[in-house]
Design a protein around this motif. Sequence first.
Motif, mmCIF file in Angstrom:
data_model
loop_
_atom_site.group_PDB
_atom_site.id
_atom_site.type_symbol
_atom_site.label_atom_id
_atom_site.label_comp_id
_atom_site.label_asym_id
_atom_site.label_seq_id
_atom_site.Cartn_x
_atom_site.Cartn_y
_atom_site.Cartn_z
ATOM 1 N N MET A 1 0.817 -1.189 0.000
ATOM 2 C CA MET A 1 0.000 0.000 0.000
ATOM 3 C C MET A 1 0.866 1.261 0.000
ATOM 4 S SD MET A 1 -3.008 0.898 -0.186
ATOM 5 C CE MET A 1 -4.423 1.712 0.370
ATOM 6 N N THR A 2 1.981 1.197 0.738
ATOM 7 C CA THR A 2 2.882 2.343 0.792
ATOM 8 C C THR A 2 3.422 2.677 -0.592
ATOM 9 O OG1 THR A 2 3.498 1.775 3.048
ATOM 10 C CG2 THR A 2 4.984 3.210 1.858
ATOM 11 N N THR A 3 3.801 1.665 -1.346
ATOM 12 C CA THR A 3 4.334 1.897 -2.688
ATOM 13 C C THR A 3 3.278 2.490 -3.602
ATOM 14 O OG1 THR A 3 5.854 0.045 -2.390
ATOM 15 C CG2 THR A 3 5.502 0.814 -4.638
ATOM 16 N N LEU A 4 2.053 1.990 -3.529
ATOM 17 C CA LEU A 4 0.973 2.524 -4.347
ATOM 18 C C LEU A 4 0.721 3.994 -4.023
ATOM 19 C CD1 LEU A 4 -1.299 2.100 -6.408
ATOM 20 C CD2 LEU A 4 -2.754 1.393 -4.502
ATOM 21 N N LEU A 5 0.662 4.335 -2.737
ATOM 22 C CA LEU A 5 0.465 5.735 -2.349
ATOM 23 C C LEU A 5 1.620 6.607 -2.823
ATOM 24 C CD1 LEU A 5 -0.971 5.369 1.253
ATOM 25 C CD2 LEU A 5 -2.152 6.332 -0.730
ATOM 26 N N ASN A 6 2.846 6.098 -2.726
ATOM 27 C CA ASN A 6 4.005 6.865 -3.180
ATOM 28 C C ASN A 6 3.969 7.115 -4.685
ATOM 29 O OD1 ASN A 6 5.593 7.625 -0.929
ATOM 30 N ND2 ASN A 6 6.262 5.524 -0.686
ATOM 31 N N VAL A 7 3.547 6.127 -5.461
ATOM 32 C CA VAL A 7 3.486 6.292 -6.917
ATOM 33 C C VAL A 7 2.418 7.320 -7.292
ATOM 34 C CG1 VAL A 7 2.917 5.121 -9.084
ATOM 35 C CG2 VAL A 7 4.446 4.025 -7.446
ATOM 36 N N ILE A 8 1.246 7.223 -6.674
ATOM 37 C CA ILE A 8 0.183 8.204 -6.944
ATOM 38 C C ILE A 8 0.640 9.589 -6.502
ATOM 39 C CG2 ILE A 8 -2.182 8.878 -6.396
ATOM 40 C CD1 ILE A 8 -2.790 5.860 -6.069
ATOM 41 N N TRP A 9 1.270 9.658 -5.331
ATOM 42 C CA TRP A 9 1.791 10.929 -4.815
ATOM 43 C C TRP A 9 2.808 11.531 -5.783
ATOM 44 C CZ3 TRP A 9 1.414 14.570 -1.122
ATOM 45 C CH2 TRP A 9 2.521 15.379 -0.888
ATOM 46 N N LEU A 10 3.697 10.698 -6.288
ATOM 47 C CA LEU A 10 4.742 11.152 -7.201
ATOM 48 C C LEU A 10 4.136 11.849 -8.413
ATOM 49 C CD1 LEU A 10 7.813 11.049 -7.934
ATOM 50 C CD2 LEU A 10 7.301 8.946 -9.139
ATOM 51 N N VAL A 11 3.085 11.280 -8.959
ATOM 52 C CA VAL A 11 2.462 11.842 -10.160
ATOM 53 C C VAL A 11 1.687 13.123 -9.848
ATOM 54 C CG1 VAL A 11 0.745 11.393 -11.957
ATOM 55 C CG2 VAL A 11 2.348 9.594 -11.284
ATOM 56 N N LEU A 12 0.916 13.114 -8.763
ATOM 57 C CA LEU A 12 0.014 14.231 -8.501
ATOM 58 C C LEU A 12 0.672 15.420 -7.810
ATOM 59 C CD1 LEU A 12 -3.213 12.327 -7.407
ATOM 60 C CD2 LEU A 12 -2.659 13.301 -9.644
ATOM 61 N N SER A 13 1.609 15.186 -6.927
ATOM 62 C CA SER A 13 2.156 16.300 -6.157
ATOM 63 C C SER A 13 3.654 16.207 -5.922
ATOM 64 C CB SER A 13 1.433 16.382 -4.808
ATOM 65 O OG SER A 13 1.954 17.405 -4.023
#
Length: 142
Positions: A1-13
Amino acid sequence: MTTLLNVIWLVLSGFWMFLGYMLVGALWCITIIGIPFGIASFRIGLYALWPFGRTIVPKPGAGAGSAIGNVLWFVLSGIWLAIGHAISGVALCLTIIGIPLGLASFKLIPISLFPLGKDIVRIDDLRAGYAAGPVVPPTQAR
């Protein structure tokens, strides 16, 4: 879950805030006196790029120099980076899926305002340190 949140975070902000920290760090490094501030900016920029799974802890031994440096940082760089985190946090919180990302953006505001005297550590390392118990210096062990 941490990796998924980090990837989404990387793209959006994360990538955009990372670029902001890199720009501020490069500007600080132009002067010799500003190099420690530039290094702090690069360190926080990497944290802003991939924040989930890491946290901020006070650095042992940080004293008056860190406090004075934080005042200078706050005036010249910190307030602007904190505004960027606040704006991106509000924008991310507009959707239900973005709420954890917005909260992460708000979590970055204190370190963007006062970075000196803080360390960024992996949460796993922090938990392992607590599990090991307190370290007693050899002079106090009996």
